[in-house]
Design an enzyme around this catalytic site. Structure first.
Site, PDB file in Angstrom:
ATOM      1  N   LYS A  35      41.084  44.782  28.969  1.00 15.21           N
ATOM      2  CA  LYS A  35      41.922  43.586  28.861  1.00 15.21           C
ATOM      3  C   LYS A  35      42.476  43.346  27.457  1.00 15.21           C
ATOM      4  O   LYS A  35      43.654  43.009  27.289  1.00 15.21           O
ATOM      5  CB  LYS A  35      41.142  42.349  29.314  1.00 15.21           C
ATOM      6  CG  LYS A  35      40.853  42.287  30.807  1.00 15.21           C
ATOM      7  CD  LYS A  35      40.170  40.972  31.137  1.00 15.21           C
ATOM      8  CE  LYS A  35      39.850  40.864  32.610  1.00 15.21           C
ATOM      9  NZ  LYS A  35      39.274  39.547  32.954  1.00 15.21           N
ATOM     10  N   ASP A  60      43.655  34.634  34.108  1.00 10.79           N
ATOM     11  CA  ASP A  60      42.326  34.011  34.089  1.00 10.79           C
ATOM     12  C   ASP A  60      42.449  32.552  33.650  1.00 10.79           C
ATOM     13  O   ASP A  60      41.729  31.666  34.130  1.00 10.79           O
ATOM     14  CB  ASP A  60      41.401  34.745  33.119  1.00 10.79           C
ATOM     15  CG  ASP A  60      40.950  36.097  33.653  1.00 10.79           C
ATOM     16  OD1 ASP A  60      40.924  36.269  34.883  1.00 10.79           O
ATOM     17  OD2 ASP A  60      40.629  36.987  32.842  1.00 10.79           O
TER      18      ASP A  60
END
Length: 297
Positions: A74, A111
């Site tokens: 990520k 997220d």
């Protein structure tokens, strides 16, 4: 004779990580593909760290509309995409990539959105502005959570604590420098003082892996936490962590972590397949069933 479906474009997407077999993303996206009758595929790609840049460069060539990105990629992916927004740079990570019509890579962090939507769905009447939020952890997930608390939930103050104070300080500095109106709203306390920090808190968030199946327990007494506080854990395996059990027993409102996983998937699916899916009780039940099946294997 050609079938009527021969000319239908099959949209391809997937998820990359290393390892990747544990990912629940295929369960979610394939459910939506079937629900909406979309001619599309969603696959898993086990991509090692030294192969990440090459994989991303060749996504358009291989006909991929985009991918989700999971551990350990990520943070590095942020530097490899062609474009990412302000939020992504504040958080320092990308978990969803969309390949533009020009073949460029557009990086997103969903997220942030998924955490916010899960809290609003799980506690629709809760007043997030009524007091401080205590956040446990300072990893990539914590960055998304703290950004959402400040920018979307409008909490007046975030009290951040992590086993490594240095990482917590770095997170706080990133928010203060890059997120509008966040200056002075993130306060770091030592991990040893985490229980004292709960006094007067309005919200408690665990972003660490502590309490997850196969990980060490989260050692935390809630005796100082007001009964009116909301408690949430981004861990979803087990669905009800020891932290949530303890909170529920003493009467606190709780929100589990599964909804964050489900809601963060919405944006990617919408961009790749052109349909905005819904997070429904049926989807949640479907994912929980898959988790239960994995437990038996």
């Amino acid at each position: 004779m050609n079938s009527a479906n021969d000319n239908v474009e099959v949209i391809k997407a997937g998820v990359i990580g290393h390892p990747i077999a544990h990912s629940l993303s295929p369960v979610i996206h394939r459910y939506w593909l079937a629900e909406h009758g979309i001619a599309g595929t969603y696959e898993t790609f086990d991509v090692k760290e030294d192969a990440l840049e090459d994989f991303l460069k060749n996504m358009a060539k291989h006909g991929l509309a985009g991918v989700n990105v999971t551990l350990p990629h990520k943070e590095r992916t942020l530097s490899l995409v062609d474009h990412a927004g302000k939020v992504e740079h504040v958080i320092g990570a990308v978990n969803t990539i969309y390949v533009t019509p020009e073949g460029k890579l557009d990086g997103n962090n969903t997220d942030y959105y998924g955490f916010y939507k899960n809290l609003k769905e799980g506690a629709p009447e809760f007043d997030f502005t009524a007091g401080a939020a205590v956040v446990l952890g300072a990893g990539g997930a914590a960055r998304a959570v703290v950004a959402a608390l400040l920018a979307l939930c409008d909490v007046p103050k975030v009290i951040l604590t992590n086993r490594s104070r240095e990482r917590a300080e770095a997170l706080a500095d990133a928010m203060h420098q890059n997120l509008p109106k966040s200056k002075g709203r993130v306060i770091v306390v030592d991990w040893e003082d985490r229980e004292t920090a709960l006094r007067g808190a309005n919200l408690l968030v665990n972003t660490t892996a502590l309490g997850m199946k196969g990980k060490p327990a989260l050692e935390l007494s809630l005796k100082n936490l007001p009964a009116t506080a909301l408690v949430t854990d981004i861990v979803y395996n087990p669905l009800e962590t020891d932290l949530l059990k303890q909170a529920k027993t003493r009467g606190n409102l709780t929100v589990d972590g599964l909804g964050m996983l489900l809601h963060q998937a919405v944006l990617g699916f919408h961009k790749w397949y052109g349909v905005e899916p819904e997070v429904t009780p049926e989807l949640r039940a479907h994912v929980l069933e898959e988790l239960a099946e994995r437990e038996k294997r």
